[in-house]
Design a protein around this motif. Structure first.
Motif, PDB file in Angstrom:
ATOM      1  N   ALA A 133      11.378  87.988  47.595  1.00  0.00           N
ATOM      2  CA  ALA A 133      11.587  89.174  48.427  1.00  0.00           C
ATOM      3  C   ALA A 133      12.147  90.335  47.619  1.00  0.00           C
ATOM      4  O   ALA A 133      12.206  91.448  48.118  1.00  0.00           O
ATOM      5  CB  ALA A 133      12.524  88.840  49.586  1.00  0.00           C
ATOM      6  N   ASP A 134      12.554  90.076  46.381  1.00  0.00           N
ATOM      7  CA  ASP A 134      13.129  91.105  45.515  1.00  0.00           C
ATOM      8  C   ASP A 134      14.311  91.779  46.195  1.00  0.00           C
ATOM      9  O   ASP A 134      14.450  92.987  46.196  1.00  0.00           O
ATOM     10  CB  ASP A 134      12.071  92.139  45.109  1.00  0.00           C
ATOM     11  N   LEU A 135      15.154  90.955  46.815  1.00  0.00           N
ATOM     12  CA  LEU A 135      16.298  91.466  47.559  1.00  0.00           C
ATOM     13  C   LEU A 135      17.351  92.089  46.661  1.00  0.00           C
ATOM     14  O   LEU A 135      18.170  92.864  47.116  1.00  0.00           O
ATOM     15  CB  LEU A 135      16.935  90.346  48.387  1.00  0.00           C
ATOM     16  N   CYS A 136      17.331  91.746  45.400  1.00  0.00           N
ATOM     17  CA  CYS A 136      18.395  92.180  44.505  1.00  0.00           C
ATOM     18  C   CYS A 136      17.910  93.130  43.429  1.00  0.00           C
ATOM     19  O   CYS A 136      18.633  93.419  42.492  1.00  0.00           O
ATOM     20  CB  CYS A 136      19.004  90.969  43.810  1.00  0.00           C
ATOM     21  N   GLY A 137      16.687  93.558  43.524  1.00  0.00           N
ATOM     22  CA  GLY A 137      16.161  94.374  42.431  1.00  0.00           C
ATOM     23  C   GLY A 137      15.813  93.476  41.258  1.00  0.00           C
ATOM     24  O   GLY A 137      15.681  92.269  41.389  1.00  0.00           O
ATOM     25  N   ARG A 138      15.701  94.051  40.114  1.00  0.00           N
ATOM     26  CA  ARG A 138      15.257  93.295  38.937  1.00  0.00           C
ATOM     27  C   ARG A 138      16.314  92.326  38.414  1.00  0.00           C
ATOM     28  O   ARG A 138      15.988  91.353  37.768  1.00  0.00           O
ATOM     29  CB  ARG A 138      14.841  94.249  37.833  1.00  0.00           C
ATOM     30  N   SER A 139      17.581  92.579  38.689  1.00  0.00           N
ATOM     31  CA  SER A 139      18.628  91.724  38.111  1.00  0.00           C
ATOM     32  C   SER A 139      18.661  90.344  38.736  1.00  0.00           C
ATOM     33  O   SER A 139      18.976  89.369  38.072  1.00  0.00           O
ATOM     34  CB  SER A 139      19.994  92.386  38.278  1.00  0.00           C
ATOM     35  N   GLY A 140      18.346  90.254  40.023  1.00  0.00           N
ATOM     36  CA  GLY A 140      18.390  88.966  40.697  1.00  0.00           C
ATOM     37  C   GLY A 140      19.787  88.426  40.881  1.00  0.00           C
ATOM     38  O   GLY A 140      19.973  87.283  41.259  1.00  0.00           O
ATOM     39  N   THR A 141      20.814  89.249  40.616  1.00  0.00           N
ATOM     40  CA  THR A 141      22.180  88.742  40.638  1.00  0.00           C
ATOM     41  C   THR A 141      22.680  88.415  42.030  1.00  0.00           C
ATOM     42  O   THR A 141      23.641  87.681  42.165  1.00  0.00           O
ATOM     43  CB  THR A 141      23.149  89.746  39.976  1.00  0.00           C
ATOM     44  N   CYS A 142      22.058  88.934  43.088  1.00  0.00           N
ATOM     45  CA  CYS A 142      22.586  88.594  44.407  1.00  0.00           C
ATOM     46  C   CYS A 142      21.996  87.290  44.932  1.00  0.00           C
ATOM     47  O   CYS A 142      22.460  86.758  45.924  1.00  0.00           O
ATOM     48  CB  CYS A 142      22.343  89.727  45.414  1.00  0.00           C
ATOM     49  N   CYS A 143      20.973  86.765  44.259  1.00  0.00           N
ATOM     50  CA  CYS A 143      20.435  85.475  44.669  1.00  0.00           C
ATOM     51  C   CYS A 143      21.467  84.403  44.353  1.00  0.00           C
ATOM     52  O   CYS A 143      22.063  84.410  43.274  1.00  0.00           O
ATOM     53  CB  CYS A 143      19.132  85.167  43.939  1.00  0.00           C
ATOM     54  N   PRO A 144      21.688  83.483  45.289  1.00  0.00           N
ATOM     55  CA  PRO A 144      22.693  82.448  45.017  1.00  0.00           C
ATOM     56  C   PRO A 144      22.274  81.606  43.812  1.00  0.00           C
ATOM     57  O   PRO A 144      21.122  81.226  43.717  1.00  0.00           O
ATOM     58  CB  PRO A 144      22.720  81.614  46.298  1.00  0.00           C
ATOM     59  N   PRO A 145      23.191  81.367  42.907  1.00  0.00           N
ATOM     60  CA  PRO A 145      22.842  80.573  41.725  1.00  0.00           C
ATOM     61  C   PRO A 145      22.660  79.102  42.086  1.00  0.00           C
ATOM     62  O   PRO A 145      23.224  78.611  43.063  1.00  0.00           O
ATOM     63  CB  PRO A 145      24.059  80.757  40.800  1.00  0.00           C
ATOM     64  N   ALA A 146      21.864  78.424  41.300  1.00  0.00           N
ATOM     65  CA  ALA A 146      21.707  76.976  41.482  1.00  0.00           C
ATOM     66  C   ALA A 146      23.013  76.316  41.066  1.00  0.00           C
ATOM     67  O   ALA A 146      23.652  76.734  40.108  1.00  0.00           O
ATOM     68  CB  ALA A 146      20.553  76.467  40.628  1.00  0.00           C
ATOM     69  N   ARG A 147      23.392  75.301  41.826  1.00  0.00           N
ATOM     70  CA  ARG A 147      24.608  74.561  41.451  1.00  0.00           C
ATOM     71  C   ARG A 147      24.310  73.696  40.251  1.00  0.00           C
ATOM     72  O   ARG A 147      23.261  73.080  40.160  1.00  0.00           O
ATOM     73  CB  ARG A 147      25.050  73.672  42.607  1.00  0.00           C
ATOM     74  N   ALA A 148      25.244  73.635  39.336  1.00  0.00           N
ATOM     75  CA  ALA A 148      25.087  72.755  38.179  1.00  0.00           C
ATOM     76  C   ALA A 148      25.233  71.320  38.661  1.00  0.00           C
ATOM     77  O   ALA A 148      26.203  70.972  39.318  1.00  0.00           O
ATOM     78  CB  ALA A 148      26.137  73.079  37.130  1.00  0.00           C
ATOM     79  N   GLN A 149      24.229  70.512  38.385  1.00  0.00           N
ATOM     80  CA  GLN A 149      24.272  69.102  38.778  1.00  0.00           C
ATOM     81  C   GLN A 149      23.828  68.261  37.597  1.00  0.00           C
ATOM     82  O   GLN A 149      23.906  68.697  36.452  1.00  0.00           O
ATOM     83  CB  GLN A 149      23.369  68.874  39.990  1.00  0.00           C
ATOM     84  N   HIS A 150      23.327  67.104  37.905  1.00  0.00           N
ATOM     85  CA  HIS A 150      22.828  66.226  36.859  1.00  0.00           C
ATOM     86  C   HIS A 150      21.704  66.926  36.111  1.00  0.00           C
ATOM     87  O   HIS A 150      20.974  67.707  36.670  1.00  0.00           O
ATOM     88  CB  HIS A 150      22.283  64.927  37.471  1.00  0.00           C
TER      89      HIS A 150
END
Length: 160
Positions: A133-150
């Protein structure tokens, strides 16, 4: 994701063909169905905004759907300047007949998922929705980050 999107687009084409409608007509009917379930009144302007089309285009689209018996227009009960739009029983029945099998198969695909799987899939889909949806523009910083897992073959750590 590409294989899923390809299958979804093919399903949409089959639905459009079986109901003899274009994408926007189906989107209007879906919007009307959801609005009716929420007991929310809908005007042609609401639909035009939802689809991002002009009011003239919306009028032509509504004329086609009304002529085919899929929707009806009626005067607003308290504002004579407005018209309300709703789907017909015919449209509801046709949509249900066309989509019930697919919805059942989709629900079957999710049965048996663990809570952890549900959280992971939901998080992934939210991040993909945000990215597409390009909700954050080109940076993508507002997209929730993936949680670090295995570590997995798809994680950036494993690829490095």
């Amino acid at each position: 994701m590409r294989a899923y999107r390809s299958a979804e687009m093919a399903m949409r084409r089959r639905t459009q063909e079986s109901m003899a409608m274009g994408e926007n007509e189906l989107l209007v009917l879906r919007f009307l169905t959801r609005s009716a379930a929420a007991n929310s009144a809908v005007t042609p302007i609401d639909l035009a905004r939802h689809l991002g089309v002009s009011t003239a285009s919306m009028t032509a689209l509504l004329d086609r759907l009304e002529k085919s018996g899929h929707l009806r227009r009626r005067p607003h009960p308290s504002d004579r300047r407005k018209v309300l739009v709703s789907s017909t029983t015919h449209a509801d029945d046709e949509m249900r007949d066309t989509l019930t099998g697919m919805h059942a198969r989709m629900m079957q695909a999710t049965r048996g998922m663990t809570e952890e799987e549900t959280v992971a899939v939901t998080g992934f889909l939210d991040r993909m929705r945000c990215a597409v949806a390009d909700l954050c523009g080109r940076s993508g910083t507002c997209c929730p980050p993936a949680r670090a897992q295995h570590s997995s073959p798809l994680s950036s750590d494993a690829a490095a």
